[in-house]
Enzyme design. Structure first.
Site, PDB file in Angstrom:
ATOM      1  N   THR A 215       0.826  -1.121   0.051  1.00  0.00           N
ATOM      2  CA  THR A 215       0.009   0.050   0.006  1.00  0.00           C
ATOM      3  C   THR A 215       0.799   1.289   0.071  1.00  0.00           C
ATOM      4  O   THR A 215       0.248   2.344   0.184  1.00  0.00           O
ATOM      5  CB  THR A 215      -0.841  -0.081   1.230  1.00  0.00           C
ATOM      6  OG1 THR A 215      -0.172   0.057   2.627  1.00  0.00           O
ATOM      7  CG2 THR A 215      -1.933  -1.227   1.070  1.00  0.00           C
ATOM      8  N   CYS A 220      -0.597   9.170  -2.472  1.00  0.00           N
ATOM      9  CA  CYS A 220      -0.081   9.752  -3.814  1.00  0.00           C
ATOM     10  C   CYS A 220      -0.511   9.575  -4.863  1.00  0.00           C
ATOM     11  O   CYS A 220      -0.870  10.497  -5.682  1.00  0.00           O
ATOM     12  CB  CYS A 220       1.673   9.707  -3.877  1.00  0.00           C
ATOM     13  SG  CYS A 220       2.682  10.020  -2.385  1.00  0.00           S
TER      14      CYS A 220
END
Length: 281
Positions: A215, A220
């Protein structure tokens, strides 16, 4: 020689963020996301980090003038249809970005208030948080904090969907035009995200949790995907929904892939789209 007649341009997205040497987050994740969604990506680097899947070893900030020069060089020549803002570690860096938004009248700005890495490393100075809220919340079309970041911003832990809704309202009161509060850190088998706007709209988006240790860079990637879809012409709600779909598919595609000894990246290139073309204005 006959001069080339130009009649198209690419959807252009600028990432103003830190560099992740491990390639899973920061500008590296942003560029992968822009490319996967058919957009032309550009960067203005705010800081260099030495990191991998197990953590951040060092951070080296870029001088404000160098950041200003990067932004000016890109915008004055190429331009941008959308902007994603990530890691801004110090007050003068935040101020430099705010001035650039005004100087170039930048539109479709998505602010991901990166404060703490998945590994626990602190990525922003405390004084910079107040400047970030004051200078960038009103200038961004959307702010995308996760639960930990929202907790820092409102000054208390958030442990439920009701807490999320109250926190979103507080962030709007602090000047944000719209907030996407990501609830992935809440326990349970369902992940709930909340999009709240100054117009009083509340859009809950829910989906089953995807089991994966890979993850790194999820936040972002989501903010970059939203910026990409804004550059492609989607309105805000649709851009958020399409970006969530992309991130969830990238999580699923990368769940069984080992990259490094820690939390690995998403599979950004699971279903790449050819570069889009827009009629030249």
């Amino acid at each position: 020689m006959t001069e080339t007649a130009f009649d198209h341009e690419y959807p252009r997205v600028l990432s103003i963020a830190g560099s992740d040497s491990g390639g899973g987050a920061g500008i590296q994740a942003d560029l992968k996301t822009f490319a996967a969604l058919g957009c032309y990506g550009m960067t203005a680097i705010t800081a260099l980090t030495a990191q991998n899947t197990t953590g951040v070893r060092a951070i080296h900030g870029v001088p404000p003038q160098m950041l200003r020069d990067q932004i000016d060089a890109v915008i004055e020549d190429i331009g941008a249809d959308a902007v994603k803002i990530g890691m801004l570690h110090a007050p003068d860096i935040v101020q430099t970005v705010a001035e650039a938004i005004d100087r170039h009248a930048l539109q479709n700005v998505v602010l991901d208030p990166v404060m703490v890495a998945t590994s626990g490393a602190v990525l922003i100075d405390n004084p910079a948080i107040a400047v970030l809220v004051r200078e960038l919340f009103p200038r961004a079309l959307l702010v995308t904090p996760n639960l930990d970041e929202a907790s820092l911003l409102v000054g208390r832990p958030l442990g439920s969907e009701q807490d999320m809704q109250l926190a979103a309202q507080e962030l709007l009161a602090k000047g944000a035009r719209a907030v996407l509060l990501k609830g992935g850190h809440l326990p349970g088998d369902v992940v709930s995200d909340l999009l709240a706007t100054q117009r009083g709209e509340l859009h809950w988006m829910r989906g089953p949790r995807i089991p994966s240790r890979n993850t790194h860079g999820t936040g972002c990637t989501l903010s970059s995907a939203i910026a990409a879809h804004l550059a492609l012409g989607s309105p805000l709600l649709e851009a958020v929904q399409l970006a969530r779909n992309y991130v969830r598919a990238a999580l699923e595609a990368g769940a069984r892939v080992r990259t490094g000894a820690g939390g690995g990246p998403l599979n950004h290139g699971h279903a790449p789209i050819a570069m889009r073309l827009k009629p030249l204005r």
